[in-house]
Design a protein around this motif. Structure first.
Motif, PDB file in Angstrom:
ATOM      1  N   GLY A 298       0.827  -1.196   0.000  1.00  0.00           N
ATOM      2  CA  GLY A 298       0.000   0.000   0.000  1.00  0.00           C
ATOM      3  C   GLY A 298       0.863   1.248   0.000  1.00  0.00           C
ATOM      4  N   ASP A 299       0.223   2.392   0.164  1.00  0.00           N
ATOM      5  CA  ASP A 299       0.892   3.694   0.266  1.00  0.00           C
ATOM      6  C   ASP A 299       1.660   4.062  -1.005  1.00  0.00           C
ATOM      7  OD1 ASP A 299      -0.007   3.610   2.932  1.00  0.00           O
ATOM      8  OD2 ASP A 299       1.872   2.731   3.621  1.00  0.00           O
ATOM      9  N   LEU A 300       1.234   3.529  -2.142  1.00  0.00           N
ATOM     10  CA  LEU A 300       1.948   3.847  -3.387  1.00  0.00           C
ATOM     11  C   LEU A 300       1.390   5.131  -4.014  1.00  0.00           C
ATOM     12  CD1 LEU A 300       2.165   0.255  -4.915  1.00  0.00           C
ATOM     13  CD2 LEU A 300       4.068   1.598  -3.995  1.00  0.00           C
ATOM     14  N   ASP A 301       2.277   5.858  -4.664  1.00  0.00           N
ATOM     15  CA  ASP A 301       1.917   7.112  -5.323  1.00  0.00           C
ATOM     16  C   ASP A 301       1.961   6.874  -6.837  1.00  0.00           C
ATOM     17  OD1 ASP A 301       1.913   9.616  -6.530  1.00  0.00           O
ATOM     18  OD2 ASP A 301       3.212  10.518  -5.008  1.00  0.00           O
TER      19      ASP A 301
ATOM     20  N   ARG B 278       9.372  -1.284 -11.203  1.00  0.00           N
ATOM     21  CA  ARG B 278      10.350  -1.750 -12.210  1.00  0.00           C
ATOM     22  C   ARG B 278      11.671  -2.119 -11.543  1.00  0.00           C
ATOM     23  NH1 ARG B 278       9.368  -1.329 -17.702  1.00  0.00           N
ATOM     24  NH2 ARG B 278      11.595  -1.500 -17.976  1.00  0.00           N
ATOM     25  N   ASP B 279      11.923  -1.562 -10.391  1.00  0.00           N
ATOM     26  CA  ASP B 279      13.095  -1.966  -9.613  1.00  0.00           C
ATOM     27  C   ASP B 279      12.794  -3.240  -8.821  1.00  0.00           C
ATOM     28  OD1 ASP B 279      15.474  -2.029  -8.091  1.00  0.00           O
ATOM     29  OD2 ASP B 279      14.600  -0.749  -6.546  1.00  0.00           O
ATOM     30  N   GLY B 280      11.656  -3.284  -8.180  1.00  0.00           N
ATOM     31  CA  GLY B 280      11.374  -4.366  -7.231  1.00  0.00           C
ATOM     32  C   GLY B 280      10.915  -5.675  -7.857  1.00  0.00           C
ATOM     33  N   LEU B 281      10.169  -5.616  -8.939  1.00  0.00           N
ATOM     34  CA  LEU B 281       9.614  -6.866  -9.474  1.00  0.00           C
ATOM     35  C   LEU B 281      10.682  -7.819 -10.028  1.00  0.00           C
ATOM     36  CD1 LEU B 281       6.118  -6.089 -11.001  1.00  0.00           C
ATOM     37  CD2 LEU B 281       6.819  -6.527  -8.658  1.00  0.00           C
ATOM     38  N   PRO B 282      11.695  -7.329 -10.723  1.00  0.00           N
ATOM     39  CA  PRO B 282      12.736  -8.274 -11.155  1.00  0.00           C
ATOM     40  C   PRO B 282      13.453  -8.942  -9.979  1.00  0.00           C
ATOM     41  CG  PRO B 282      12.842  -6.249 -12.436  1.00  0.00           C
ATOM     42  CD  PRO B 282      11.894  -5.997 -11.307  1.00  0.00           C
TER      43      PRO B 282
ATOM     44  N   GLY C   7      10.031 -15.868  -3.909  1.00  0.00           N
ATOM     45  CA  GLY C   7       9.443 -14.529  -3.832  1.00  0.00           C
ATOM     46  C   GLY C   7       9.935 -13.698  -2.663  1.00  0.00           C
ATOM     47  N   ILE C   8      10.768 -14.293  -1.803  1.00  0.00           N
ATOM     48  CA  ILE C   8      11.239 -13.562  -0.621  1.00  0.00           C
ATOM     49  C   ILE C   8      12.581 -12.899  -0.935  1.00  0.00           C
ATOM     50  CG2 ILE C   8      11.881 -13.729   1.807  1.00  0.00           C
ATOM     51  CD1 ILE C   8       9.995 -16.122   2.036  1.00  0.00           C
ATOM     52  N   VAL C   9      12.524 -11.593  -1.150  1.00  0.00           N
ATOM     53  CA  VAL C   9      13.735 -10.817  -1.450  1.00  0.00           C
ATOM     54  C   VAL C   9      14.407 -10.453  -0.122  1.00  0.00           C
ATOM     55  CG1 VAL C   9      14.595  -8.672  -2.488  1.00  0.00           C
ATOM     56  CG2 VAL C   9      12.672  -9.900  -3.546  1.00  0.00           C
ATOM     57  N   PRO C  10      15.724 -10.631  -0.013  1.00  0.00           N
ATOM     58  CA  PRO C  10      16.397 -10.239   1.230  1.00  0.00           C
ATOM     59  C   PRO C  10      16.064  -8.795   1.598  1.00  0.00           C
ATOM     60  CG  PRO C  10      17.914 -11.427  -0.194  1.00  0.00           C
ATOM     61  CD  PRO C  10      16.651 -11.212  -0.987  1.00  0.00           C
ATOM     62  N   TRP C  11      15.860  -8.570   2.892  1.00  0.00           N
ATOM     63  CA  TRP C  11      15.357  -7.292   3.390  1.00  0.00           C
ATOM     64  C   TRP C  11      16.103  -6.102   2.820  1.00  0.00           C
ATOM     65  CZ3 TRP C  11      11.096  -5.735   5.766  1.00  0.00           C
ATOM     66  CH2 TRP C  11      11.076  -4.484   6.366  1.00  0.00           C
ATOM     67  N   ARG C  12      17.440  -6.162   2.858  1.00  0.00           N
ATOM     68  CA  ARG C  12      18.200  -4.968   2.470  1.00  0.00           C
ATOM     69  C   ARG C  12      18.167  -4.720   0.970  1.00  0.00           C
ATOM     70  NH1 ARG C  12      24.299  -6.265   4.278  1.00  0.00           N
ATOM     71  NH2 ARG C  12      23.455  -8.012   5.419  1.00  0.00           N
TER      72      ARG C  12
ATOM     73  N   PHE D 107       8.744  -0.914  -0.582  1.00  0.00           N
ATOM     74  CA  PHE D 107       8.246  -2.261  -0.282  1.00  0.00           C
ATOM     75  C   PHE D 107       8.360  -2.551   1.211  1.00  0.00           C
ATOM     76  CE2 PHE D 107       8.662  -4.786  -4.552  1.00  0.00           C
ATOM     77  CZ  PHE D 107       7.896  -3.831  -5.190  1.00  0.00           C
ATOM     78  N   ARG D 108       9.472  -2.095   1.805  1.00  0.00           N
ATOM     79  CA  ARG D 108       9.651  -2.341   3.247  1.00  0.00           C
ATOM     80  C   ARG D 108       8.581  -1.636   4.047  1.00  0.00           C
ATOM     81  NH1 ARG D 108      15.953  -0.746   4.021  1.00  0.00           N
ATOM     82  NH2 ARG D 108      16.730  -1.777   2.161  1.00  0.00           N
ATOM     83  N   LYS D 109       8.367  -0.350   3.707  1.00  0.00           N
ATOM     84  CA  LYS D 109       7.419   0.446   4.498  1.00  0.00           C
ATOM     85  C   LYS D 109       5.976   0.182   4.112  1.00  0.00           C
ATOM     86  CE  LYS D 109      10.426   4.341   5.583  1.00  0.00           C
ATOM     87  NZ  LYS D 109      10.663   5.793   5.366  1.00  0.00           N
ATOM     88  N   GLY D 110       5.759  -0.183   2.861  1.00  0.00           N
ATOM     89  CA  GLY D 110       4.390  -0.268   2.366  1.00  0.00           C
ATOM     90  C   GLY D 110       3.768  -1.655   2.444  1.00  0.00           C
ATOM     91  N   VAL D 111       4.531  -2.637   2.927  1.00  0.00           N
ATOM     92  CA  VAL D 111       3.964  -3.990   2.917  1.00  0.00           C
ATOM     93  C   VAL D 111       2.726  -4.046   3.818  1.00  0.00           C
ATOM     94  CG1 VAL D 111       5.478  -4.891   4.750  1.00  0.00           C
ATOM     95  CG2 VAL D 111       4.466  -6.461   3.078  1.00  0.00           C
ATOM     96  N   VAL D 112       1.669  -4.611   3.273  1.00  0.00           N
ATOM     97  CA  VAL D 112       0.395  -4.717   3.989  1.00  0.00           C
ATOM     98  C   VAL D 112       0.206  -6.142   4.501  1.00  0.00           C
ATOM     99  CG1 VAL D 112      -2.119  -4.665   3.696  1.00  0.00           C
ATOM    100  CG2 VAL D 112      -0.692  -2.865   2.680  1.00  0.00           C
ATOM    101  N   ALA D 113       0.606  -7.104   3.694  1.00  0.00           N
ATOM    102  CA  ALA D 113       0.488  -8.519   4.079  1.00  0.00           C
ATOM    103  C   ALA D 113       1.247  -9.356   3.063  1.00  0.00           C
ATOM    104  CB  ALA D 113      -0.981  -8.954   4.115  1.00  0.00           C
ATOM    105  N   ARG D 114       1.552 -10.573   3.431  1.00  0.00           N
ATOM    106  CA  ARG D 114       2.102 -11.540   2.475  1.00  0.00           C
ATOM    107  C   ARG D 114       1.393 -12.872   2.706  1.00  0.00           C
ATOM    108  NH1 ARG D 114       7.995 -13.872   4.316  1.00  0.00           N
ATOM    109  NH2 ARG D 114       7.237 -14.836   6.217  1.00  0.00           N
ATOM    110  N   ILE D 115       1.273 -13.650   1.647  1.00  0.00           N
ATOM    111  CA  ILE D 115       0.532 -14.917   1.709  1.00  0.00           C
ATOM    112  C   ILE D 115       1.420 -16.007   1.116  1.00  0.00           C
ATOM    113  CG2 ILE D 115      -1.533 -16.155   0.899  1.00  0.00           C
ATOM    114  CD1 ILE D 115      -1.753 -12.475   0.862  1.00  0.00           C
TER     115      ILE D 115
END
Lengths: 118, 118
Positions: A70-73, A82-86, A94-99, A105-113
């Protein structure tokens, strides 16, 4: 990469013009353009039930965790995705290392399934 | 019904004893007991990334929308889910009419994700 990007087109943002397209619809337009011809399927969706944190997308791919952000502009979300999806598509699960995750993505994550059972 | 109930076992709640099991783990125990022998697969998960709204579950089923719910209390969540999951499973797409949803589902919804493409 076989990634589906669901974009909530009903998200409203503060300052949306009453008669113009909503922020979610503008986001969808921007993302559909940004990923034209690429192996990311951009799908408009009516409401991802994250109405308090517009704008919102969900990223899904077979065998990988699904992430909701969420919180996307609409003004800068295309560059972020375009940076995060690759990075997402380059992982087996699907789990990208935190750093390595975009800050949005870090701040805007709402949930993961978890990955859908095969 | 072929429904998977993912339960975040790492959710912490205010008042969790420092050495006892976390609220998420207690929720998982309660739900695993509540759905023993039923066609609901209860799966423990490490973190659904909804840490600000413990406790959290995700409800998924082939061909149906996935729903993420937060703000659940281990003390009464089993009763809520035993009411709500059959309603979910009775729909073709997972979308239960608003007025038929348990109140905890209406207030606690964190996000929903479209059915996984067949």
């Amino acid at each position: 990469m076989s990634v589906t990007l669901y974009v909530c087109t009903t998200c409203r943002a503060e300052g949306d013009p009453p008669e113009g397209p909503r922020a979610g619809a503008r986001l969808h337009t921007a993302l559909a353009e940004a990923f034209t011809g690429e192996a990311v399927r951009v799908e408009p969706v009516e409401c991802l039930s994250v109405c308090k944190r517009p704008c919102t997308v969900a990223v899904a791919s077979p065998g990988r965790w699904t992430y909701v952000y969420g919180d996307l502009d609409p003004a800068n979300a295309a560059a972020i995705l375009r940076d995060g999806l690759p990075r997402y598509a380059a992982t087996p699960d699907g789990i990208v290392p935190w750093r390595e995750r975009p800050e949005a993505f870090r701040k805007g994550v709402v949930a993961r399934i978890p990955p859908f059972p095969a």
